[in-house]
Design an enzyme around this catalytic site. Structure first.
Site, short mmCIF file in Angstrom:
data_model
loop_
_atom_site.label_atom_id
_atom_site.label_comp_id
_atom_site.label_asym_id
_atom_site.label_seq_id
_atom_site.Cartn_x
_atom_site.Cartn_y
_atom_site.Cartn_z
N ARG A 9 46.15 50.99 42.24
CA ARG A 9 45.25 50.31 41.29
C ARG A 9 44.97 51.31 40.19
NH1 ARG A 9 39.95 46.61 42.06
NH2 ARG A 9 41.66 45.18 42.50
N HIS A 66 47.40 41.50 37.53
CA HIS A 66 46.80 41.54 38.87
C HIS A 66 47.62 40.60 39.77
CE1 HIS A 66 44.07 42.33 41.96
NE2 HIS A 66 42.95 41.83 41.48
N GLN A 98 46.34 39.36 43.30
CA GLN A 98 45.33 38.31 43.15
C GLN A 98 46.03 36.97 42.95
OE1 GLN A 98 41.77 38.76 43.07
NE2 GLN A 98 42.00 36.58 43.46
N ASP A 151 37.25 34.60 35.01
CA ASP A 151 37.14 36.00 35.43
C ASP A 151 36.15 36.68 34.49
OD1 ASP A 151 37.58 38.49 36.61
OD2 ASP A 151 39.42 38.89 35.48
N CYS A 190 38.16 35.15 40.87
CA CYS A 190 38.78 36.20 41.70
C CYS A 190 37.75 37.20 42.23
CB CYS A 190 39.86 36.91 40.91
SG CYS A 190 39.24 37.81 39.48
N ARG A 200 43.26 36.71 50.04
CA ARG A 200 43.90 37.96 49.65
C ARG A 200 44.56 38.60 50.88
NH1 ARG A 200 42.11 40.85 45.15
NH2 ARG A 200 43.86 42.19 45.70
N1 NVA Z 1 39.72 41.50 35.21
C1 NVA Z 1 38.98 42.18 36.22
C2 NVA Z 1 39.49 41.83 37.58
C3 NVA Z 1 38.74 42.47 38.71
C4 NVA Z 1 39.31 42.14 40.05
C5 NVA Z 1 39.08 43.69 36.00
O1 NVA Z 1 40.17 44.16 35.65
O2 NVA Z 1 38.07 44.39 36.14
N1 CP Z 2 39.50 40.53 43.03
C1 CP Z 2 39.63 41.84 43.28
O1 CP Z 2 40.67 42.45 43.05
O2 CP Z 2 38.53 42.43 43.83
P1 CP Z 2 38.28 44.01 44.03
O3 CP Z 2 38.13 44.61 42.66
O4 CP Z 2 37.03 44.07 44.83
O5 CP Z 2 39.46 44.59 44.75
#
Ligand code: NVA
Ligand code: CP
Length: 303
Positions: A103, A130, A133, A220, A260, A288
């Protein structure tokens, strides 16, 4: 040949459908308490440069349930945080583990890791995509609404990593997708470019147009991880893009709302819509686990 999962379009349509079917198998297996441990003796390194609740827990538990082991590596506590080259990290970790999940911020980091790693690399979220997701979201829509291609799916909000992944999913599987965003927060140009000649994907600045007759509405956060400094201007720009009861009047009567998570109530989603669809939203979060177990099996078990 090793495969990576850096984005949805790394898959063929058949592989996408296969993973959704395997996710259903994984879910049934867990519900019936069946033992299925194809990853015995295998390990996954998980590199986190950003925070996570769902991704971390679902990958860690997913590996354990399949008989394997997951290692949590916070970038700040490893040499990555002190600038060790991704190409070196990739080659070191490939000597220890059977797959790597990352990540991170730049999609280029995921791609660089995949280029140098001899073990499969999974994108656990970048600024651009993502895809994990998306596997869970597609699985959830299929589970709750049936045949994906017969539905109108809307994504309303920021043209971010989740939006980009929905667009790629729509390209891959021929979904009817409407994406609504304020003009200055369009999806990534390269991703939008891939979709521009596809009649099944609509881009609009009008959230009502996207919501009209929709079977599924996704949203989101307006401020993704790493964009905190833009918070005030973003909140202003997204006025009118909240998924609330009024917007839902334009959707089909039996439409579902998905998120999500994490959610910001009364920003991208109203408190009442969130609570009305909480079962869908938490099923999506649960899924997930099942979808990623399918992915881990697909990437790590030789067939
Ligand atoms: N768009 C959000 C998704 C979090 C799971 C982010 O990147 O923070
Ligand atoms: N939706 C998602 O990826 O959640 P986290 O940021 O908690 O992993």
């Amino acid at each position: 040949m090793k495969r990576d999962f850096t984005k949805i379009l790394d898959l063929t349509p058949d592989e996408g459908i296969y993973l959704l079917e395997r996710a259903a198998f994984m879910k049934r297996m867990r519900q019936t308490r069946g033992e299925y441990v194809p990853l015995r003796g295998k390990s996954l390194a998980m590199i986190f440069e950003k925070a996570s609740t769902r991704t971390r827990v679902s990958f860690e538990l997913g590996m354990e349930e399949l008989g394997g082991k997951a290692l949590h590596l916070s970038a700040a506590e490893t040499q990555i945080g002190r600038g060790e080259a991704i190409s070196d990290t990739a080659r070191v970790l490939s000597r220890y583990v059977n797959a790597i999940m990352i990540r991170t911020y730049a999609q280029k980091t995921v791609e660089e890791l995949a280029r140098w790693s001899t073990a499969p690399v999974i994108n656990g979220l970048s600024d651009l995509y993502h895809p994990c997701q998306m596997l869970a979201d597609l699985f959830t829509v299929r589970e709750l609404k049936g045949d994906l291609r017969r539905l109108k799916i809307a994504y309303i909000g920021d043209g971010n990593n989740v939006a980009n992944s929905w667009i790629e999913a729509a390209i891959l599987l021929g979904l009817n997708l409407a994406v609504a965003f304020p003009e200055q927060y369009r999806p990534a140009p390269a991703v939008e470019g891939l979709a521009c000649d596809k009649g099944n994907i609509i881009f609009t600045n009008d959230p009502m147009e996207a919501a009209r007759e929709a079977d599924v509405i996704n949203t989101d956060v307006w401020v993704s991880m790493g964009m905190e400094e833009e918070k005030n201007e973003r909140i202003k720009a997204f006025a009118g893009f909240s998924v609330d009861e009024k917007l839902l009047e334009h959707a089909k009567k039996d439409a579902i709302v998905m998120h999500c998570l994490p959610a910001h109530r009364n920003e991208e989603i109203s408190e009442s819509v969130f609570e009305r669809f909480q079962d869908v939203i938490f099923t999506q979060a649960e899924n997930r686990l099942h979808a990623q177990k399918a992915l881990l099996e697909w990437l790590m078990v030789e067939v």
